[in-house]
Design an enzyme around this catalytic site. Structure first.
Site, PDB file in Angstrom:
ATOM      1  N   GLU A  61       0.914  -1.014   0.044  1.00 55.71           N
ATOM      2  CA  GLU A  61       0.103  -0.061  -0.018  1.00 55.71           C
ATOM      3  C   GLU A  61       0.950   1.309   0.089  1.00 55.71           C
ATOM      4  O   GLU A  61       1.910   1.199   0.498  1.00 55.71           O
ATOM      5  CB  GLU A  61      -1.002   0.065   1.313  1.00 55.71           C
ATOM      6  CG  GLU A  61      -2.244   0.738   1.146  1.00 55.71           C
ATOM      7  CD  GLU A  61      -3.095   0.175  -0.023  1.00 55.71           C
ATOM      8  OE1 GLU A  61      -2.911   0.581  -1.340  1.00 55.71           O
ATOM      9  OE2 GLU A  61      -3.737  -0.771   0.145  1.00 55.71           O
ATOM     10  N   HIS A  62       0.492   2.069  -0.953  1.00 54.65           N
ATOM     11  CA  HIS A  62       1.297   3.299  -0.914  1.00 54.65           C
ATOM     12  C   HIS A  62       2.629   3.079  -1.557  1.00 54.65           C
ATOM     13  O   HIS A  62       3.378   3.921  -1.185  1.00 54.65           O
ATOM     14  CB  HIS A  62       1.178   4.246   0.236  1.00 54.65           C
ATOM     15  CG  HIS A  62      -0.037   4.927   0.452  1.00 54.65           C
ATOM     16  ND1 HIS A  62      -0.310   6.320  -0.241  1.00 54.65           N
ATOM     17  CD2 HIS A  62      -1.009   4.774   1.347  1.00 54.65           C
ATOM     18  CE1 HIS A  62      -1.398   6.555   0.207  1.00 54.65           C
ATOM     19  NE2 HIS A  62      -1.978   5.824   0.953  1.00 54.65           N
TER      20      HIS A  62
ATOM     21  N   ASP B  29       2.801   1.998  -4.921  1.00 54.32           N
ATOM     22  CA  ASP B  29       2.897   2.021  -6.489  1.00 54.32           C
ATOM     23  C   ASP B  29       3.635   3.248  -6.969  1.00 54.32           C
ATOM     24  O   ASP B  29       4.466   3.156  -8.053  1.00 54.32           O
ATOM     25  CB  ASP B  29       1.431   1.851  -6.995  1.00 54.32           C
ATOM     26  CG  ASP B  29       0.485   3.002  -6.512  1.00 54.32           C
ATOM     27  OD1 ASP B  29       0.878   3.616  -5.550  1.00 54.32           O
ATOM     28  OD2 ASP B  29      -0.501   3.241  -7.032  1.00 54.32           O
TER      29      ASP B  29
ATOM     30  N   GLU C 115      -7.699   8.430 -16.708  1.00 56.29           N
ATOM     31  CA  GLU C 115      -7.894   8.926 -15.427  1.00 56.29           C
ATOM     32  C   GLU C 115      -7.052  10.290 -14.840  1.00 56.29           C
ATOM     33  O   GLU C 115      -7.367  11.119 -14.489  1.00 56.29           O
ATOM     34  CB  GLU C 115      -8.163   7.698 -14.378  1.00 56.29           C
ATOM     35  CG  GLU C 115      -8.315   8.157 -13.141  1.00 56.29           C
ATOM     36  CD  GLU C 115      -8.897   7.075 -12.128  1.00 56.29           C
ATOM     37  OE1 GLU C 115      -9.612   6.194 -12.689  1.00 56.29           O
ATOM     38  OE2 GLU C 115      -8.860   7.027 -11.236  1.00 56.29           O
TER      39      GLU C 115
ATOM     40  N   ASP D 187      -5.052  -0.185 -10.253  1.00 56.36           N
ATOM     41  CA  ASP D 187      -6.601  -0.262 -10.175  1.00 56.36           C
ATOM     42  C   ASP D 187      -6.701  -0.960 -11.425  1.00 56.36           C
ATOM     43  O   ASP D 187      -7.494  -1.893 -11.793  1.00 56.36           O
ATOM     44  CB  ASP D 187      -7.121   0.917 -10.029  1.00 56.36           C
ATOM     45  CG  ASP D 187      -6.851   1.555  -8.702  1.00 56.36           C
ATOM     46  OD1 ASP D 187      -6.300   1.076  -7.860  1.00 56.36           O
ATOM     47  OD2 ASP D 187      -7.245   2.741  -8.490  1.00 56.36           O
TER      48      ASP D 187
ATOM     49  N   TYR E  43      -2.673  13.102  -0.197  1.00 51.70           N
ATOM     50  CA  TYR E  43      -2.072  12.032  -0.877  1.00 51.70           C
ATOM     51  C   TYR E  43      -0.884  12.770  -1.460  1.00 51.70           C
ATOM     52  O   TYR E  43       0.497  12.134  -1.598  1.00 51.70           O
ATOM     53  CB  TYR E  43      -2.930  11.645  -1.927  1.00 51.70           C
ATOM     54  CG  TYR E  43      -2.616  10.654  -3.096  1.00 51.70           C
ATOM     55  CD1 TYR E  43      -2.580   9.398  -2.733  1.00 51.70           C
ATOM     56  CD2 TYR E  43      -2.256  11.047  -4.284  1.00 51.70           C
ATOM     57  CE1 TYR E  43      -2.191   8.372  -3.654  1.00 51.70           C
ATOM     58  CE2 TYR E  43      -1.893  10.257  -5.223  1.00 51.70           C
ATOM     59  CZ  TYR E  43      -1.881   8.928  -4.993  1.00 51.70           C
ATOM     60  OH  TYR E  43      -1.415   8.041  -5.952  1.00 51.70           O
TER      61      TYR E  43
HETATM   62  P1  ADP Z   1     -13.388   4.615  -6.440  1.00 54.22           P
HETATM   63  O1  ADP Z   1     -12.508   4.420  -5.236  1.00 54.22           O
HETATM   64  O2  ADP Z   1     -14.645   3.778  -6.353  1.00 54.22           O
HETATM   65  O3  ADP Z   1     -12.428   4.384  -7.564  1.00 54.22           O
HETATM   66  P2  ADP Z   1     -13.189   7.186  -7.369  1.00 54.22           P
HETATM   67  O4  ADP Z   1     -13.549   8.653  -6.836  1.00 54.22           O
HETATM   68  O5  ADP Z   1     -11.919   6.970  -8.139  1.00 54.22           O
HETATM   69  O6  ADP Z   1     -13.584   6.203  -6.191  1.00 54.22           O
HETATM   70  O7  ADP Z   1     -14.269   6.929  -8.726  1.00 54.22           O
HETATM   71  C1  ADP Z   1     -15.576   7.228  -8.406  1.00 54.22           C
HETATM   72  C2  ADP Z   1     -16.138   7.742  -9.525  1.00 54.22           C
HETATM   73  O8  ADP Z   1     -16.214   6.997 -10.746  1.00 54.22           O
HETATM   74  C3  ADP Z   1     -17.592   8.121  -9.455  1.00 54.22           C
HETATM   75  O9  ADP Z   1     -17.577   9.474  -8.714  1.00 54.22           O
HETATM   76  C4  ADP Z   1     -18.094   8.167 -10.843  1.00 54.22           C
HETATM   77  O10 ADP Z   1     -18.019   9.501 -11.421  1.00 54.22           O
HETATM   78  C5  ADP Z   1     -17.597   7.072 -11.408  1.00 54.22           C
HETATM   79  N1  ADP Z   1     -18.484   5.902 -11.327  1.00 54.22           N
HETATM   80  C6  ADP Z   1     -17.889   4.812 -10.399  1.00 54.22           C
HETATM   81  N2  ADP Z   1     -19.100   3.932 -10.698  1.00 54.22           N
HETATM   82  C7  ADP Z   1     -20.019   4.201 -11.473  1.00 54.22           C
HETATM   83  C8  ADP Z   1     -21.337   3.752 -11.962  1.00 54.22           C
HETATM   84  N3  ADP Z   1     -21.655   2.865 -11.546  1.00 54.22           N
HETATM   85  N4  ADP Z   1     -21.871   4.860 -12.604  1.00 54.22           N
HETATM   86  C9  ADP Z   1     -21.421   6.091 -13.094  1.00 54.22           C
HETATM   87  N5  ADP Z   1     -20.203   6.279 -12.707  1.00 54.22           N
HETATM   88  C10 ADP Z   1     -19.531   5.788 -11.984  1.00 54.22           C
HETATM   89 MG    MG Z   2     -10.762   5.200  -8.401  1.00 56.82          MG
END
Ligand code: ADP
Ligand code: MG
Length: 390
Positions: free
Chosen positions: A34-35, A37, A166, A178, A227
């Site tokens: 963890e942390h 990567d 991303e 991820d 972070y």
């Molecule tokens: P995580 O740890 O779950 O990846 P993030 O903040 O990186 O959290 O990503 C979450 C974002 O990804 C949500 O706010 C949305 O914009 C997008 N997302 C994730 N799942 C969905 C979904 N089922 N439908 C639409 N957008 C989604």
């Molecule tokens: Mg994410």
């Protein structure tokens, strides 16, 4: 109704015909590393049996029209306006739409065919819990465009394109783990990725253990600053250590013995952060040997040590995560427990004897609720295949 059935039904409802294809792409949980990567270390994630499901067909127009079932939202955009980040009416894309549009943008940048598509998607990866719902969305869309575009990339290449979307389009500074786990997952196997060389392998998970994820339901806002500070601390450690060790480019290049010899040169906070990274990289190497020997007792201890290190040295835990971990560690059948993901909220990961998994889950939920007043969410996970065309 299964998520697969849901997206097919919703697609029909929305577009008046059956979708041509369905893909699924899983979330992930990291067991160790963890942390590390962004310090060129090793990570040990699994793809979990929770995923984004996307039903889609080639569009008759140049517009890509998407319905996000979980958000009850819809968007249309085209290849021509990707750089402007606007929708069909010229309005800025909302955040959730940046993920699929970012994928389309990254594929276009790579010179890959990206036919407009009509799509409906839903997911049972909780959003913002650290199980990587975002990578699941990205990997589903990369695969969808691969299917329609007629090109074929290996899973790691697809992961890198999702990461680019991303990092560069959504604007989230995340590592490769991820998307890698979502793209490359294998059933009943643990993944092992070298974040420096991107070489990876898989190892069988013993069939008598369960991997249980416990969501504290706590979300702390504004964690990106923390972070970024951790990343800066690690870079500072490398800068200072390089005076003695001119060849190093990251903390991956410093073994524990060398680190101990030179640690006093670092400011206290920087030393703590760097010590976590150096020790965590050693733990992740040791973990592979233990797994090969089937020694889950010692393997579990590494998770416990990792949690203590994230709490005391890296300082990314919060009381709710500490509570979830200490309740877990006191329960029968628990080999090890720790916070997983970036920290400051989200989930813990627990390695538990399979025959105790149900009893462990109920006792953990009850124990956490007694101490915090809030019920957690518990997921008994299995290691699943990566993103796939169904
Ligand atoms: P995580 O740890 O779950 O990846 P993030 O903040 O990186 O959290 O990503 C979450 C974002 O990804 C949500 O706010 C949305 O914009 C997008 N997302 C994730 N799942 C969905 C979904 N089922 N439908 C639409 N957008 C989604
Ligand atoms: Mg994410």
């Amino acid at each position: 109704m299964s998520l697969q059935a849901t997206v097919i039904a919703k697609f029909r409802e929305h577009f008046g015909e059956a979708p041509a294809h369905v893909v699924r792409a899983p979330g992930r949980v990291n067991l160790l590393g963890e942390h590390v990567d962004y310090n060129d270390g090793f990570v040990l994630p699994i793809a979990i049996d929770r995923a984004t499901w996307l039903a889609f067909s080639r569009s008759d127009t140049d517009q890509t029209t998407l319905r996000a079932v979980d958000l009850s939202e819809e968007i249309s955009f085209s290849s021509a306006t990707l750089s402007a980040k606007t929708d069909a009416t010229g309005k800025p894309l909302p955040t959730w739409a940046l993920y699929p549009a970012g994928v389309m943008w990254a594929l276009k940048e790579a010179g890959l065919a990206i036919p407009a598509l009509s799509g409906v998607y839903t997911s049972d990866v909780p959003q913002g819990s650290g199980l990587s719902s975002s990578a699941a969305v990205e990997m589903a869309f990369v695969l969808a465009w691969q299917t329609l575009g007629g090109w074929n990339l290996p899973p790691m290449e697809r992961a890198l394109l999702g990461k680019k979307a991303e990092n560069k389009y959504v604007g989230v500074n995340s590592g490769i783990m991820d998307q890698f786990a979502s793209a490359c997952g294998e059933q009943d196997r643990l993944l092992h990725l070298d974040c420096r060389s991107l070489e990876w392998q898989t190892l069988p998970l013993p069939s008598d253990i369960a991997i249980i994820v416990a969501d504290t339901k706590m979300r702390r806002a504004l964690t990106s600053g923390e972070y970024n500070r951790r990343r800066a601390n690690c870079e500072e450690a490398v800068r200072i250590l390089r005076e003695e060790l001119p060849g190093i480019t990251s903390l991956r290049d410093v073994d524990l013995e060398t680190f101990n010899r030179l640690a006093s040169r670092l400011p206290e906070r920087v030393e703590k952060r760097a010590r976590h990274v150096v020790e965590e990289i050693e733990r992740s190497v040791h973990a592979i040997l233990l797994l090969e020997q089937g020694d889950m007792v010692e393997f579990g201890k590494l998770l416990n040590q990792c949690h203590a290190s994230l709490r005391d040295l890296y300082e990314v835990s919060i009381p709710e995560l500490d509570t979830m971990v200490s309740v877990a560690q006191s329960l029968p059948g628990c080999y090890g427990a720790r916070l997983t993901g970036a920290g400051f909220g989200g989930c813990t990961v627990n390695v538990v004897a399979r025959e105790q998994a149900d009893a462990f889950s109920s006792a953990l939920a009850a124990g956490y609720e007694v101490q915090t007043g809030f019920p957690p969410e518990i997921y008994i996970c299995s290691a699943s295949r990566g993103a796939e065309l169904i």
